[in-house]
Structures are given as C-alpha cells and as structure tokens.
Design a protein around this motif. Structure first.
Motif, PDB file in Angstrom:
ATOM      1  N   LEU A   9       0.822  -1.163   0.008  1.00  0.00           N
ATOM      2  CA  LEU A   9      -0.096   0.127   0.187  1.00  0.00           C
ATOM      3  C   LEU A   9       0.830   1.217  -0.180  1.00  0.00           C
ATOM      4  N   GLN A  10       0.593   2.308  -0.888  1.00  0.00           N
ATOM      5  CA  GLN A  10       1.234   3.427  -1.000  1.00  0.00           C
ATOM      6  C   GLN A  10       0.237   4.545  -1.168  1.00  0.00           C
ATOM      7  N   TRP A  22       1.086   7.853  -2.372  1.00  0.00           N
ATOM      8  CA  TRP A  22       1.615   8.878  -3.173  1.00  0.00           C
ATOM      9  C   TRP A  22       0.655   9.723  -4.093  1.00  0.00           C
ATOM     10  N   LEU A  23      -0.277   8.996  -4.853  1.00  0.00           N
ATOM     11  CA  LEU A  23      -1.431   9.725  -5.536  1.00  0.00           C
ATOM     12  C   LEU A  23      -2.281  10.545  -4.673  1.00  0.00           C
ATOM     13  N   VAL A  24      -2.055  10.180  -3.301  1.00  0.00           N
ATOM     14  CA  VAL A  24      -2.967  11.029  -2.263  1.00  0.00           C
ATOM     15  C   VAL A  24      -2.396  12.276  -1.920  1.00  0.00           C
ATOM     16  N   SER A  25      -0.999  11.869  -1.343  1.00  0.00           N
ATOM     17  CA  SER A  25      -0.503  12.948  -0.628  1.00  0.00           C
ATOM     18  C   SER A  25       0.789  13.462  -1.457  1.00  0.00           C
ATOM     19  N   LYS A  26       1.584  14.141  -0.592  1.00  0.00           N
ATOM     20  CA  LYS A  26       2.878  14.829  -1.418  1.00  0.00           C
ATOM     21  C   LYS A  26       4.234  14.368  -0.495  1.00  0.00           C
ATOM     22  N   VAL A  27       3.836  13.336   0.099  1.00  0.00           N
ATOM     23  CA  VAL A  27       4.987  12.999   1.075  1.00  0.00           C
ATOM     24  C   VAL A  27       6.434  12.444   0.195  1.00  0.00           C
ATOM     25  N   TRP A  28       6.296  12.191  -0.816  1.00  0.00           N
ATOM     26  CA  TRP A  28       7.604  11.987  -1.748  1.00  0.00           C
ATOM     27  C   TRP A  28       7.573  13.057  -2.737  1.00  0.00           C
ATOM     28  N   GLY A  29       6.792  14.097  -2.706  1.00  0.00           N
ATOM     29  CA  GLY A  29       6.868  15.240  -3.724  1.00  0.00           C
ATOM     30  C   GLY A  29       5.492  15.095  -4.319  1.00  0.00           C
ATOM     31  N   ASP A  30       5.353  16.112  -5.343  1.00  0.00           N
ATOM     32  CA  ASP A  30       4.270  16.344  -6.124  1.00  0.00           C
ATOM     33  C   ASP A  30       4.458  15.650  -7.367  1.00  0.00           C
ATOM     34  N   GLY A  43       2.812   0.262 -14.616  1.00  0.00           N
ATOM     35  CA  GLY A  43       1.819   0.690 -13.549  1.00  0.00           C
ATOM     36  C   GLY A  43       2.426  -0.084 -12.228  1.00  0.00           C
ATOM     37  N   THR A  44       1.404  -0.067 -11.247  1.00  0.00           N
ATOM     38  CA  THR A  44       1.449  -0.542  -9.981  1.00  0.00           C
ATOM     39  C   THR A  44       1.740  -1.894 -10.103  1.00  0.00           C
ATOM     40  N   ALA A  49      -1.041 -23.828  -1.633  1.00  0.00           N
ATOM     41  CA  ALA A  49      -1.704 -22.780  -0.753  1.00  0.00           C
ATOM     42  C   ALA A  49      -2.322 -22.066  -1.557  1.00  0.00           C
ATOM     43  N   LEU A  50      -3.518 -21.366  -1.156  1.00  0.00           N
ATOM     44  CA  LEU A  50      -4.035 -20.174  -1.990  1.00  0.00           C
ATOM     45  C   LEU A  50      -3.824 -18.832  -1.157  1.00  0.00           C
ATOM     46  N   GLY A  51      -3.836 -17.805  -2.256  1.00  0.00           N
ATOM     47  CA  GLY A  51      -3.445 -16.386  -1.600  1.00  0.00           C
ATOM     48  C   GLY A  51      -4.231 -15.436  -2.289  1.00  0.00           C
ATOM     49  N   VAL A  52      -4.359 -14.192  -1.633  1.00  0.00           N
ATOM     50  CA  VAL A  52      -4.784 -12.837  -2.202  1.00  0.00           C
ATOM     51  C   VAL A  52      -3.617 -11.831  -2.088  1.00  0.00           C
ATOM     52  N   VAL A  53      -3.475 -11.316  -3.080  1.00  0.00           N
ATOM     53  CA  VAL A  53      -2.460 -10.164  -3.075  1.00  0.00           C
ATOM     54  C   VAL A  53      -3.016  -8.831  -3.756  1.00  0.00           C
ATOM     55  N   HIS A  54      -2.685  -7.629  -3.077  1.00  0.00           N
ATOM     56  CA  HIS A  54      -3.358  -6.447  -3.740  1.00  0.00           C
ATOM     57  C   HIS A  54      -2.264  -5.174  -3.373  1.00  0.00           C
ATOM     58  N   SER A  55      -2.640  -4.342  -4.229  1.00  0.00           N
ATOM     59  CA  SER A  55      -1.584  -3.141  -4.215  1.00  0.00           C
ATOM     60  C   SER A  55      -2.271  -1.908  -4.806  1.00  0.00           C
ATOM     61  N   SER A  56      -2.112  -0.685  -4.208  1.00  0.00           N
ATOM     62  CA  SER A  56      -2.494   0.306  -4.560  1.00  0.00           C
ATOM     63  C   SER A  56      -1.640   1.725  -4.340  1.00  0.00           C
ATOM     64  N   ARG A  57      -1.802   2.708  -5.181  1.00  0.00           N
ATOM     65  CA  ARG A  57      -1.068   3.805  -5.041  1.00  0.00           C
ATOM     66  C   ARG A  57      -2.231   4.867  -4.160  1.00  0.00           C
ATOM     67  N   TRP A  58      -3.236   4.456  -4.348  1.00  0.00           N
ATOM     68  CA  TRP A  58      -4.389   5.242  -3.484  1.00  0.00           C
ATOM     69  C   TRP A  58      -4.677   5.038  -2.196  1.00  0.00           C
ATOM     70  N   ALA A  59      -3.580   4.351  -1.385  1.00  0.00           N
ATOM     71  CA  ALA A  59      -3.876   3.877  -0.010  1.00  0.00           C
ATOM     72  C   ALA A  59      -3.669   5.083   1.073  1.00  0.00           C
ATOM     73  N   THR A  60      -4.814   5.888   1.068  1.00  0.00           N
ATOM     74  CA  THR A  60      -4.589   6.970   2.145  1.00  0.00           C
ATOM     75  C   THR A  60      -4.124   6.431   3.372  1.00  0.00           C
ATOM     76  N   GLY A  61      -3.009   7.212   3.918  1.00  0.00           N
ATOM     77  CA  GLY A  61      -2.758   7.137   5.050  1.00  0.00           C
ATOM     78  C   GLY A  61      -1.688   5.947   5.344  1.00  0.00           C
ATOM     79  N   HIS A  62      -1.209   5.441   4.010  1.00  0.00           N
ATOM     80  CA  HIS A  62      -0.017   4.403   4.042  1.00  0.00           C
ATOM     81  C   HIS A  62       1.089   4.857   3.142  1.00  0.00           C
ATOM     82  N   VAL A  63       2.138   5.502   3.805  1.00  0.00           N
ATOM     83  CA  VAL A  63       3.122   5.917   2.850  1.00  0.00           C
ATOM     84  C   VAL A  63       3.740   4.901   1.973  1.00  0.00           C
TER      85      VAL A  63
END
Length: 350
Positions: free
Chosen positions: A151-152, A154-162, A181-182, A241-255
C-alpha cells in the motif's frame, strides 16, 4: 569491485550510499544522459569519472560491475550491452518489462558466467528472512492461505513530492514511458515478498487492474496517465496454498507499507513493513489455542548491495537472481493477460 552506476535518479542515491560503505568497493563511474546531473552525482559521491552515455563508459571499461538504475523500459537494452562487455550487473527491479526480455537477460548472464542479480530491496528486511526460517524449519507447518498487500499513498499525498509536476513520478503512470503501472513497479516486490517468505513458487494467477482518472483527459504534458494504479490478484502456489495479493497507490494514510499474513496448519505469522519500521508477529505452538500473538525479534541481515559485492568477489550469482526475477515477471505478464481474457492462467516452468 570497481562499480559503474548507470542512471543517477532517485534510487541511484541509495545505490551510491550503500555501495560506498562496503569494504573493497570503489565507485568508478557514473552515467547520465544529462551532463550536469552526471557530474553533480560524480562530485556528490566522489566517483572517478562521469559519462553521458553507456557506450562511452563501456569504451573506457575500467570497472567490473554495473548497478543499472535506469527506468524500467531501459533495463533490457542497457543490461544486454553490459553483459556483452563482460560486466557483472546488479539491476533495479523489475528486471525487464516482459518475461521474454527478462529470460534473455538471465540466460545471457548464466551462459557468460557473469553475476546477474536484482535489487528486490525487501530482501533486506530482517523480519522477512526470519519468517522464512519459520517456514523452512517446519514450525508453521503446511501453508494453506496467504494474504499480502503493498500500500502506497503518493497519488493522494505529497509525502515524496508532487507527482503532478515531477517526471520521476509521472513516467510511472504512463505506458508509453515504459511503465507497467503498480503491477509492474511494486507488484514484483510484493510477489517476491510472498514467495520468498513461504519458500514456494507461483502456480496460477487471476488479476484485475485499474487506472483511475487523475487529470483532464488523463494526461499531463507528454504523459498519458494510463498505467494501472491498483491491482487485485488471486494466486495459487506450487505448495498447494491459496492467496490474495493486492496493491494500490491510492492507499490513503499508508506511505509505503508491505504486509504479509501466512497461515499454516501448525501456526501463523504476520510481517508488517512500513516506512518507519518493521515487525514480525507469530502465533505458534500452544498460542494457537488461545489465538495469542507475540512479536518476534529479528537479527539484521546482509543487504542486497553487500550480497552483490560478495557474489562478484566469489564469481557466482546469489539470490535474488535474474532467473528468479524472470519468474516473477512471468507471473506479472500473465496477470496482465488475465485482465483481458477474464480467466486464470498457469505459469508453467521457467
């Protein structure tokens, strides 16, 4: 080991800072197509030489290995030139933007008896290495289910720049600038996090991708913002095993946060790796009856930079290798296919 750093962008600073601390490593040269950037990088880290082209650096040739920190789309062509010049290569992830190119790089390095390793940086997380030992020692038992996320925000905040004004971020949002992409950028990290910790391989994948509207016409200047911002993936593994994997650059609050939960028939563990630290929690033995979780300490581990220097010194490739990264790229390529044809795909041998 005499080292050339190819590309002087954001991650190149991490390479320079880490390699300069390793005994026996000399920063021989730096390359950037922008002369001002190349010379500034040379002066900042006291490199011997600065170049504006890889060809000029290879013509000089007074180095043993290359840290390839170019954009994703340039990894294949530049690495192949370095291998042809008999140079060991430490490449940023992803190894290539498609499986065919990645395998060509792996096979060329192997047949040339050159070290080819990839900077999957989360191998440096001590908690990940400790968790793997829980699996390989049998303490977790047979793994049944896996949950993983990257989870990132950086598309929500400017923690790493604009990202709206800085090319170092905009290219990651544009297919025509070499981005997958992601999924291509951090998907390789979270998939490696999973397969390394669980000591297994990916068997089948089924994925959904999403690129959200981010600007008028979804374009900023020369950048068409069409690379995926988020993905969700279901995975089956060769250990059953089975698994679920996900990711987003819109994860507000997760740098910048990786999280992995692994459930076995004898116990479980959870790794939390954030920008401000890492933790490993375990539920083993008698604790499974009371659902009690404890934090487990982890000893520091050698970094990928140290392992690459060690590998060059020994003349043998260590993990994470080009071939391993190619297998991950195979999964990423097939994940993209599943978005189009809406059915699961099996990786097969690689």
């Amino acid at each position: 080991m005499r080292l050339l750093i190819l590309g002087t962008g954001h991650m190149a600073n991490a390479h320079a800072r880490n390699f300069i601390e390793i005994e026996g490593v000399t920063l021989a040269g730096a390359v950037d197509i922008d002369k001002v950037r190349a010379e500034a990088f040379r002066d900042k880290y006291s490199f011997e030489r600065a170049f504006t082209s890889l060809e000029d650096a290879l013509a000089w040739g007074d180095f043993d290995a290359v840290a390839n920190v170019t954009p994703d789309g340039a990894h294949h062509s530049t690495t192949m030139k370095c291998l042809a010049a008999n140079k060991h290569v430490f490449c940023e992830k992803p190894l290539a933007t498609n499986y065919q190119d990645a395998m060509e790089m792996a096979e060329t390095a192997e047949t040339s008896n050159l070290v080819g390793m990839v900077n999957l940086t989360y191998r440096n997380v001590a908690q990940l290495q400790t968790a793997r030992l829980l699996v390989t020692s049998g303490q977790v038992g047979k793994i049944r289910h896996v949950e993983a996320s990257y989870l990132q925000s950086w598309l929500v905040s400017k923690v790493w720049g604009d990202w709206r004004t800085e090319s170092q971020w905009l290219w990651r949002l544009s297919k025509q600038h070499g981005s997958n992409g992601t999924l291509g950028d951090v998907g390789v990290h979270i998939l490696d996090f999973v397969v390394f910790a669980t000591d297994t391989e990916i068997d089948e994948v089924f994925c959904r991708l999403k690129a959200f509207d981010k600007a008028d016409g979804n374009r900023i200047g020369e950048y068409q913002l069409d690379a995926n911002d988020s993905f969700t993936m279901t995975v089956s593994f060769t250990n059953g095993a089975l698994g679920v994997v996900h990711s987003s650059r819109w994860a507000t609050g997760h740098v910048n946060e990786l999280r992995l939960r692994v459930y076995g028939d004898k116990g479980s563990f959870e790794i939390q790796h954030r920008h401000d630290g890492s933790k490993l929690f375990i539920c083993l033995g008698d604790d499974i009856e009371t659902a009690s979780w404890k934090e487990m300490e982890a000893e520091p581990v050698p970094t990928n930079y140290q392992r690459f220097a060690e590998a060059v010194g020994q003349g043998r490739t260590l993990e994470p290798s080009f071939r391993h990264a190619a297998k991950l790229q195979r999964a990423i390529d097939l994940a993209t296919v599943t978005e189009v044809d809406r059915r699961e795909h099996r990786l097969g041998s690689a």
